[in-house]
Design a protein around this motif. Structure first.
Motif, PDB file in Angstrom:
ATOM      1  N   LEU A  30       0.827  -1.204   0.000  1.00  0.00           N
ATOM      2  CA  LEU A  30       0.000   0.000   0.000  1.00  0.00           C
ATOM      3  C   LEU A  30       0.864   1.258   0.000  1.00  0.00           C
ATOM      4  CD1 LEU A  30      -2.908   1.050   0.154  1.00  0.00           C
ATOM      5  CD2 LEU A  30      -2.653   1.077   2.637  1.00  0.00           C
ATOM      6  N   VAL A  31       1.935   1.256   0.795  1.00  0.00           N
ATOM      7  CA  VAL A  31       2.842   2.414   0.838  1.00  0.00           C
ATOM      8  C   VAL A  31       3.504   2.617  -0.517  1.00  0.00           C
ATOM      9  CG1 VAL A  31       5.032   3.230   1.812  1.00  0.00           C
ATOM     10  CG2 VAL A  31       3.238   2.360   3.308  1.00  0.00           C
ATOM     11  N   ILE A  32       3.916   1.553  -1.159  1.00  0.00           N
ATOM     12  CA  ILE A  32       4.553   1.654  -2.477  1.00  0.00           C
ATOM     13  C   ILE A  32       3.570   2.203  -3.501  1.00  0.00           C
ATOM     14  CG2 ILE A  32       5.491   0.284  -4.382  1.00  0.00           C
ATOM     15  CD1 ILE A  32       6.821  -1.483  -2.216  1.00  0.00           C
ATOM     16  N   LEU A  33       2.348   1.720  -3.498  1.00  0.00           N
ATOM     17  CA  LEU A  33       1.347   2.202  -4.455  1.00  0.00           C
ATOM     18  C   LEU A  33       1.022   3.677  -4.230  1.00  0.00           C
ATOM     19  CD1 LEU A  33      -1.068  -0.843  -4.657  1.00  0.00           C
ATOM     20  CD2 LEU A  33       0.496  -0.010  -6.408  1.00  0.00           C
ATOM     21  N   VAL A  34       0.886   4.090  -2.982  1.00  0.00           N
ATOM     22  CA  VAL A  34       0.593   5.495  -2.681  1.00  0.00           C
ATOM     23  C   VAL A  34       1.774   6.374  -3.091  1.00  0.00           C
ATOM     24  CG1 VAL A  34       0.226   7.137  -0.786  1.00  0.00           C
ATOM     25  CG2 VAL A  34      -1.081   5.015  -0.878  1.00  0.00           C
ATOM     26  N   SER A  35       2.994   5.914  -2.838  1.00  0.00           N
ATOM     27  CA  SER A  35       4.173   6.693  -3.243  1.00  0.00           C
ATOM     28  C   SER A  35       4.240   6.842  -4.758  1.00  0.00           C
ATOM     29  CB  SER A  35       5.451   6.016  -2.749  1.00  0.00           C
ATOM     30  OG  SER A  35       5.442   5.924  -1.357  1.00  0.00           O
ATOM     31  N   PHE A  36       3.950   5.776  -5.471  1.00  0.00           N
ATOM     32  CA  PHE A  36       3.961   5.829  -6.929  1.00  0.00           C
ATOM     33  C   PHE A  36       2.895   6.791  -7.442  1.00  0.00           C
ATOM     34  CE2 PHE A  36       2.945   4.006 -11.158  1.00  0.00           C
ATOM     35  CZ  PHE A  36       4.178   4.206 -11.737  1.00  0.00           C
ATOM     36  N   ALA A  37       1.692   6.744  -6.836  1.00  0.00           N
ATOM     37  CA  ALA A  37       0.625   7.657  -7.240  1.00  0.00           C
ATOM     38  C   ALA A  37       1.017   9.110  -6.969  1.00  0.00           C
ATOM     39  CB  ALA A  37      -0.664   7.306  -6.513  1.00  0.00           C
ATOM     40  N   LEU A  38       1.637   9.375  -5.821  1.00  0.00           N
ATOM     41  CA  LEU A  38       2.084  10.732  -5.509  1.00  0.00           C
ATOM     42  C   LEU A  38       3.175  11.195  -6.462  1.00  0.00           C
ATOM     43  CD1 LEU A  38       2.112  10.735  -1.607  1.00  0.00           C
ATOM     44  CD2 LEU A  38       0.619  12.041  -3.117  1.00  0.00           C
ATOM     45  N   LEU A  39       4.064  10.301  -6.858  1.00  0.00           N
ATOM     46  CA  LEU A  39       5.109  10.648  -7.813  1.00  0.00           C
ATOM     47  C   LEU A  39       4.503  11.044  -9.156  1.00  0.00           C
ATOM     48  CD1 LEU A  39       8.156  10.740  -8.472  1.00  0.00           C
ATOM     49  CD2 LEU A  39       7.900   8.395  -9.282  1.00  0.00           C
ATOM     50  N   LEU A  40       3.536  10.268  -9.627  1.00  0.00           N
ATOM     51  CA  LEU A  40       2.873  10.603 -10.891  1.00  0.00           C
ATOM     52  C   LEU A  40       2.131  11.936 -10.786  1.00  0.00           C
ATOM     53  CD1 LEU A  40       1.520   7.122 -12.022  1.00  0.00           C
ATOM     54  CD2 LEU A  40       3.460   8.389 -12.934  1.00  0.00           C
ATOM     55  N   TYR A  41       1.452  12.152  -9.656  1.00  0.00           N
ATOM     56  CA  TYR A  41       0.738  13.424  -9.465  1.00  0.00           C
ATOM     57  C   TYR A  41       1.722  14.594  -9.435  1.00  0.00           C
ATOM     58  CZ  TYR A  41      -2.138  17.022  -7.358  1.00  0.00           C
ATOM     59  OH  TYR A  41      -2.793  18.198  -7.116  1.00  0.00           O
ATOM     60  N   ALA A  42       2.863  14.400  -8.776  1.00  0.00           N
ATOM     61  CA  ALA A  42       3.855  15.479  -8.685  1.00  0.00           C
ATOM     62  C   ALA A  42       4.430  15.806 -10.058  1.00  0.00           C
ATOM     63  CB  ALA A  42       4.975  15.086  -7.720  1.00  0.00           C
ATOM     64  N   ARG A  43       4.650  14.794 -10.880  1.00  0.00           N
ATOM     65  CA  ARG A  43       5.156  15.063 -12.221  1.00  0.00           C
ATOM     66  C   ARG A  43       4.137  15.821 -13.053  1.00  0.00           C
ATOM     67  NH1 ARG A  43       8.330   9.884 -14.689  1.00  0.00           N
ATOM     68  NH2 ARG A  43      10.264  10.191 -13.544  1.00  0.00           N
ATOM     69  N   LYS A  44       2.884  15.463 -12.903  1.00  0.00           N
ATOM     70  CA  LYS A  44       1.836  16.094 -13.710  1.00  0.00           C
ATOM     71  C   LYS A  44       1.541  17.522 -13.251  1.00  0.00           C
ATOM     72  CE  LYS A  44      -2.726  15.091 -15.550  1.00  0.00           C
ATOM     73  NZ  LYS A  44      -3.865  14.178 -15.500  1.00  0.00           N
ATOM     74  N   ASN A  45       1.614  17.763 -11.961  1.00  0.00           N
ATOM     75  CA  ASN A  45       1.228  19.066 -11.398  1.00  0.00           C
ATOM     76  C   ASN A  45       2.407  19.739 -10.709  1.00  0.00           C
ATOM     77  OD1 ASN A  45      -1.551  18.733 -12.110  1.00  0.00           O
ATOM     78  ND2 ASN A  45      -1.698  17.277 -10.437  1.00  0.00           N
ATOM     79  N   LYS A  46       3.540  19.763 -11.371  1.00  0.00           N
ATOM     80  CA  LYS A  46       4.756  20.320 -10.766  1.00  0.00           C
ATOM     81  C   LYS A  46       4.599  21.799 -10.452  1.00  0.00           C
ATOM     82  CE  LYS A  46       8.804  19.025 -12.295  1.00  0.00           C
ATOM     83  NZ  LYS A  46       9.986  18.895 -13.151  1.00  0.00           N
ATOM     84  N   ARG A  47       3.973  22.552 -11.348  1.00  0.00           N
ATOM     85  CA  ARG A  47       3.840  24.001 -11.124  1.00  0.00           C
ATOM     86  C   ARG A  47       2.950  24.312  -9.936  1.00  0.00           C
ATOM     87  NH1 ARG A  47       3.503  26.184 -17.295  1.00  0.00           N
ATOM     88  NH2 ARG A  47       5.689  25.859 -17.750  1.00  0.00           N
ATOM     89  N   LYS A  48       1.854  23.567  -9.800  1.00  0.00           N
ATOM     90  CA  LYS A  48       0.977  23.788  -8.647  1.00  0.00           C
ATOM     91  C   LYS A  48       1.714  23.534  -7.344  1.00  0.00           C
ATOM     92  CE  LYS A  48      -3.475  22.578 -10.705  1.00  0.00           C
ATOM     93  NZ  LYS A  48      -4.582  21.614 -10.643  1.00  0.00           N
ATOM     94  N   ILE A  49       2.494  22.469  -7.319  1.00  0.00           N
ATOM     95  CA  ILE A  49       3.220  22.114  -6.097  1.00  0.00           C
ATOM     96  C   ILE A  49       4.297  23.150  -5.799  1.00  0.00           C
ATOM     97  CG2 ILE A  49       4.725  20.378  -5.073  1.00  0.00           C
ATOM     98  CD1 ILE A  49       3.105  18.293  -6.656  1.00  0.00           C
ATOM     99  N   MET A  50       5.013  23.598  -6.826  1.00  0.00           N
ATOM    100  CA  MET A  50       6.056  24.600  -6.600  1.00  0.00           C
ATOM    101  C   MET A  50       5.456  25.917  -6.125  1.00  0.00           C
ATOM    102  SD  MET A  50       8.835  23.096  -6.934  1.00  0.00           S
ATOM    103  CE  MET A  50       9.914  24.497  -6.841  1.00  0.00           C
ATOM    104  N   ARG A  51       4.255  26.231  -6.595  1.00  0.00           N
ATOM    105  CA  ARG A  51       3.607  27.459  -6.161  1.00  0.00           C
ATOM    106  C   ARG A  51       3.294  27.421  -4.670  1.00  0.00           C
ATOM    107  NH1 ARG A  51      -1.734  28.735  -9.133  1.00  0.00           N
ATOM    108  NH2 ARG A  51      -0.954  26.892 -10.142  1.00  0.00           N
TER     109      ARG A  51
END
Length: 111
Positions: A30-51
């Motif tokens: 479960l931890v691995i799957l959540v980390s992978f999902a967060l990594l994909l989200y971070a790649r897709k929404n990098k500008r939002k996160i940096m803001r």
């Protein structure tokens, strides 16, 4: 006394170790799957996160410009003024040369 995971009478096996291992494995997956999902989200929404992590300009800060920046602007303005004065001087010199050439040509033609 029986071995680890075996009850004392030897007839039935204690499955608590196996259940704990299965639960731990499920948690790791479960931890691995959540980390992978967060990594994909971070790649897709990098500008939002940096803001989120960038500091906004402070409201209470003074609007005074930096001394070095203002000094650079003054020097740039002075250089532009000197350049424009030099251009005007060159244009005046060219006009005077043209006028003297015209006057000389008129005098030559009159003679």
């Amino acid at each position: 006394m029986g071995g680890y995971g075996v009850m004392s009478n030897g007839e039935s096996v204690d499955y608590s170790v196996h259940e704990a291992w299965n639960e731990a494995t499920n948690v790791y997956l479960l931890v691995i799957l959540v980390s992978f999902a967060l990594l994909l989200y971070a790649r897709k929404n990098k500008r939002k996160i940096m803001r989120i992590f960038t500091m906004p300009p402070t409201v209470g800060s003074s609007p005074e410009p930096n001394f070095y920046d203002s000094l650079q602007k003054v020097r740039l303005r002075q250089q532009l003024e000197m350049y424009s004065l030099a251009r005007k001087f060159d244009q005046q010199q060219q006009q005077q040369q043209q006028q003297t050439e015209v006057q000389e040509s008129v005098q030559l033609s009159m003679e």
